[in-house]
Design a protein around this motif. Structure first.
Motif, PDB file in Angstrom:
ATOM      1  N   SER A  15      29.672  39.014  37.496  1.00 60.50           N
ATOM      2  CA  SER A  15      30.928  39.754  37.535  1.00 60.50           C
ATOM      3  C   SER A  15      31.654  39.564  36.216  1.00 60.50           C
ATOM      4  O   SER A  15      31.332  38.662  35.432  1.00 60.50           O
ATOM      5  CB  SER A  15      31.815  39.269  38.693  1.00 60.50           C
ATOM      6  N   GLY A  17      35.699  40.235  34.049  1.00 60.94           N
ATOM      7  CA  GLY A  17      37.123  40.505  34.133  1.00 60.94           C
ATOM      8  C   GLY A  17      37.696  40.626  32.734  1.00 60.94           C
ATOM      9  O   GLY A  17      37.183  40.010  31.788  1.00 60.94           O
ATOM     10  N   ASP A  25      42.280  45.435  33.513  1.00 61.72           N
ATOM     11  CA  ASP A  25      41.025  45.029  34.143  1.00 61.72           C
ATOM     12  C   ASP A  25      39.837  45.502  33.310  1.00 61.72           C
ATOM     13  O   ASP A  25      39.990  46.248  32.323  1.00 61.72           O
ATOM     14  CB  ASP A  25      40.929  45.538  35.584  1.00 61.72           C
ATOM     15  N   ARG A  85      44.590  35.808  34.032  1.00 63.36           N
ATOM     16  CA  ARG A  85      44.548  37.179  34.565  1.00 63.36           C
ATOM     17  C   ARG A  85      43.114  37.691  34.569  1.00 63.36           C
ATOM     18  O   ARG A  85      42.628  38.266  35.560  1.00 63.36           O
ATOM     19  CB  ARG A  85      45.446  38.077  33.714  1.00 63.36           C
ATOM     20  N   ASP A  88      40.815  35.696  37.075  1.00 63.01           N
ATOM     21  CA  ASP A  88      41.040  36.072  38.475  1.00 63.01           C
ATOM     22  C   ASP A  88      40.182  37.275  38.861  1.00 63.01           C
ATOM     23  O   ASP A  88      39.590  37.323  39.946  1.00 63.01           O
ATOM     24  CB  ASP A  88      42.519  36.392  38.711  1.00 63.01           C
ATOM     25  N   GLU A  89      40.115  38.266  37.969  1.00 62.18           N
ATOM     26  CA  GLU A  89      39.287  39.438  38.257  1.00 62.18           C
ATOM     27  C   GLU A  89      37.815  39.069  38.322  1.00 62.18           C
ATOM     28  O   GLU A  89      37.084  39.486  39.243  1.00 62.18           O
ATOM     29  CB  GLU A  89      39.507  40.528  37.199  1.00 62.18           C
ATOM     30  N   GLY A  93      35.301  39.183  41.692  1.00 62.93           N
ATOM     31  CA  GLY A  93      34.039  39.912  41.701  1.00 62.93           C
ATOM     32  C   GLY A  93      32.842  39.051  42.033  1.00 62.93           C
ATOM     33  O   GLY A  93      31.797  39.556  42.462  1.00 62.93           O
TER      34      GLY A  93
END
Length: 777
Positions: A15, A17, A25, A85, A88-89, A93
């Motif tokens: 994943s 971010g 994003d 930030r 976190d994304e 994922g």
């Protein structure tokens, strides 16, 4: 005996971010890059009066995080907030992957150029105003502080490292993270980079006359310089068997590092240094040059960088360079410095997945010196499973990633593994010159007290290692690094003709404090006009590595790493991994930190600086330590004397979110030590001595002792605690105790293997195992 070859596990991208000028994003980053939508616009948060440009790739949001991390006096460091930030994304994922792997098998490798510059600027400005700023601001300026903040946010308890190879940091971090997985040090690693805008940053690039007044036009005839950007990007990497095939975004096939050894800021014009990084990336991925279907270029838009990169691509790819599409993500988000390599890796993974080569935005026509296909203005179909992402930096640090599409089935070539031996040592400090001097001083009364506290400083004689002209623009840290490296190479009898492929790894905690403070003070006092162009190149952490490479003719892999007080041990561990797997035949590992009045002030304000012997705190000292490591086979072929075997390493962390975490229970120490012994194939009962991290700080020392009891039970081997007399040399501590352990082994002071410990003050532990060179384990 050389270790047998073995299959290398694949490393998957699970994943991603990102937060950039294109949005909050990774989807916004990819869509903007694909569409050539330029996010470089007038900067709103900074006053750029007096700066050549008014534009930059600014993040148009306030990324305040709910995660606890140190916020001294309520100060929120924007660089840390951007990182949280983006992570976190990436973590969202990743789903339940970290939980399935287990916290102790999850690590962090964080890349940055400026680290917590905003925290440091806030602290320095308050000090210069005669105020008493919150003590925690100073340590938040270091790269490792953010790495540990990320580990604390997600309760990752595996290795936690920071890398600071300036603009190559993000790519270097991704490559190192993949190495940790391939080597079995971790199963899941959160990796990427972050950097934020500041007046200091704009002042520096303005002083170098490197900024474009309009959005950058990489590779094009009308380019006028680079556009700065800010932001963060992260990837969650994992061992292949932990991820279902449908969840794989792509593969980190391999990576390459190299040193230009040419100039403090400019690239080698013929691109030969950068081409070696590209070639190594492809070789480690098992990919041929003619299989590369896309290159995400470094592409800054400057007169010197773009032609040099063009030559590097031509050299590395040969005839295939004429048809491969090359584009620059910096044309849409600006140059994210330490985060650039991570952001561009995210774009490249998407380019392969979506089978689309993104364009170079704002392209204004061909330049004779840049004669490749730069995908001008519009995206293009991409039918390839192999791509390269390049990042090159101040100090001549080069990093390239080879990324593969999810359906690419190739496996990396089996590594030609070999043992790693120590062939050269050097140590400089208040104790004098040489490891023998340190050994004698370790039996002395220790660092004396003075009105500031117990502080040890050294004087380094640069002759004959550097002429007056050569050191004219060097700071003390860089001079000490070059001298120590030259002495260690001489001790290893590594002749000039054998040095070209030798790598340079530097470990430092505080970094270039002296230069950074002097440069920042100029900007604080006079704005952009106070930015000294002679000082600015010395403000990056990797400048000592670059100068060592340049002056000593070393062009192998280079990196600058940080793990707080464990930085020197971390450099040795990283070098061990690179050597074992054949990325280099020899590496000079340097650990250097110098103590000035600001470092003393920071430790005193934290309440850990000793004022009198035995007061349960530590003295701090200057130090520069160099250790030459080689593959055993190469050392034997050239007839070098092996002083010891660096038989294994391990790292672990236990970070308490939002506060100081000294591994009080010894959890990280116990796991790092156990992993190092397992890596070395050595049982705890075989250890003949432990060289501890203890320097006199009672809570940290008690924690380490508790961790050792978890490894050895009540039958502790003999403990050696030289830093209690020598003082805490900050980042070089683990390198210094390693040098002393090797000296003891070489001199018959140990009957068997030794465990060497190093710990940061933030919860990270690194352990090394050194054993007699004749030991074939």
């Amino acid at each position: 005996m050389p270790i047998e070859t073995s299959e290398v596990p694949r490393v998957a991208v699970r994943s991603v971010g990102a937060v950039t000028a294109l949005g909050g994003d990774a989807a916004a980053l990819w869509a903007g890059a694909r569409d050539g939508r330029v996010g470089i616009r007038p900067v709103q948060r900074l006053d750029l009066t007096g700066v050549r440009t008014k534009v930059g790739g600014e993040v148009d949001m306030s990324p305040e995080s709910a995660h606890p991390y140190p916020r001294p006096g309520g100060f929120r460091d924007r660089m840390v907030e951007l990182a949280l930030r983006a992570t976190d994304e990436a973590m969202a994922g990743a789903g339940d992957l970290p939980g399935r792997a287990g916290a102790e098998r999850c690590g962090v490798v964080f890349g940055t150029c400026n680290a917590g510059l905003l925290s440091g600027r806030e602290w320095l400005a308050a000090v210069d105003r005669g105020e008493h700023p919150p003590a925690g601001l100073a340590p938040m300026s270091t790269p490792q502080a953010t790495g540990e903040a990320l580990a604390g946010a997600y309760d990752f308890r595996g290795p936690v490292f920071a890398v600071n190879t300036a603009c190559a940091s993000g790519a270097n971090a991704v490559g190192w993270a993949a190495d940790l997985i391939r080597s079995g040090q971790a199963d899941v690693v959160l990796t990427g980079g972050s950097d934020a805008f500041s007046d200091v940053l704009f002042g520096g690039f303005h002083a170098l006359e490197a900024l474009s007044p309009e959005p950058a036009r990489p590779y094009s005839r009308e380019r006028q310089g680079l556009s700065l950007g800010e932001g963060a990007a992260f990837l969650v990497l994992a061992r292949e068997d932990l991820i279902a095939a449908d969840d794989v975004l792509g593969w980190v096939g391999g990576y390459g590092l190299s040193a230009d050894g040419y100039h403090p800021t400019a690239p080698r014009p013929d691109g030969s240094g950068a081409s070696r990084a590209i070639t190594q990336a492809l070789r480690s991925a098992g990919a041929r040059p003619d299989e590369v279907g896309y290159v995400n270029g470094h592409g800054t838009g400057t007169d010197k960088n773009d032609p040099a990169e063009t030559q590097a691509i031509r050299t590395a790819l040969g005839d295939a360079a004429d048809t491969v599409p090359v584009s620059s993500t910096k044309s849409v988000i600006g140059h994210l410095l330490g985060a650039a390599g991570a952001a561009e890796a995210v774009v490249t993974v998407h380019a392969l997945e979506q089978r689309t080569a993104p364009p170079t935005a704002s392209y204004a026509g061909p330049d004779p010196a840049c004669d490749l296909d730069y995908v001008p203005l519009d995206a293009r179909a991409l039918d390839s499973t192999v791509a390269v992402s390049n990042n090159f930096a101040f100090g001549g640090s080069n990093a390239s990633l080879a990324l593969l599409r999810a359906d690419d089935r190739r496996r990396p070539p089996a590594a030609d593994l070999d043992d790693v031996v120590v062939t050269g040592l050097a140590a400089l400090g208040p104790f004098g010159d040489g490891v023998a001097a340190a050994r004698e001083a370790a039996h002395s009364a220790g660092v004396p007290a003075d009105p500031r506290g117990r502080v040890g400083t050294m004087t380094v004689d640069p002759e004959p290692h550097l002429s007056r002209k050569q050191r004219r623009r060097m700071d003390r840290m860089t001079v000490a690094a070059v001298v120590a490296a030259d002495k260690a190479l001489a001790d290893a009898e590594l002749a000039d003709g054998d040095r070209a492929g030798t790598g340079v790894l530097v470990g430092t905690s505080a970094g270039p404090v002296e230069s950074m403070a002097a440069f920042t003070r100029g900007v604080l006092a006079d704005g952009p006009s106070g930015a000294d162009p002679a000082l600015f190149p010395n403000t990056v952490y990797n400048q000592p590595a670059g100068q060592v490479a340049q002056h000593l003719g070393l062009h192998g892999p280079t990196s600058t790493v940080s793990a707080g007080h464990a930085s020197g041990a971390t450099a040795l561990a990283y070098a061990c991994q690179l050597l074992r797997t054949g990325h280099a035949d020899a590496v000079v590992c340097l650990a250097v930190d110098l103590v000035d009045e600001l470092v003393v002030r920071a430790y005193r304000d934290l309440g850990v600086l000793s004022t009198t012997p035995g007061d349960r705190r530590f003295a701090v000292t200057d130090a520069a330590v160099a250790v030459v490591l080689e593959r055993r086979g190469g050392a034997e072929r050239r007839g070098a004397r092996s002083r010891a075997l660096l038989a294994g390493y391990g790292s672990a962390s236990h970070v308490r979110p939002g506060g100081v975490s000294w591994d009080l229970g010894g959890d990280a120490t116990a796991r790092a030590g156990a992993h190092a012994l397992h890596d070395a194939g050595i049982a705890a009962g075989e250890v003949a001595g432990v060289w501890t991290a203890a320097a006199g700080l009672a809570p940290a020392d008690r924690g380490e002792r508790a961790g050792l009891r978890r490894i050895f039970g009540d039958r502790l081997p003999p403990l050696h605690e030289p830093k209690k007399a020598l003082g805490e040399p900050v980042g070089p501590g683990g390198a210094l105790t390693t040098a002393l352990a090797v000296d003891a082994l070489d001199g018959g002071g140990h009957a068997g293997p030794a465990l060497v410990n190093a710990t940061s003050l933030g919860g990270t532990a690194v352990s090394l195992v050194v054993s007699p060179a004749a030991d074939d384990k």
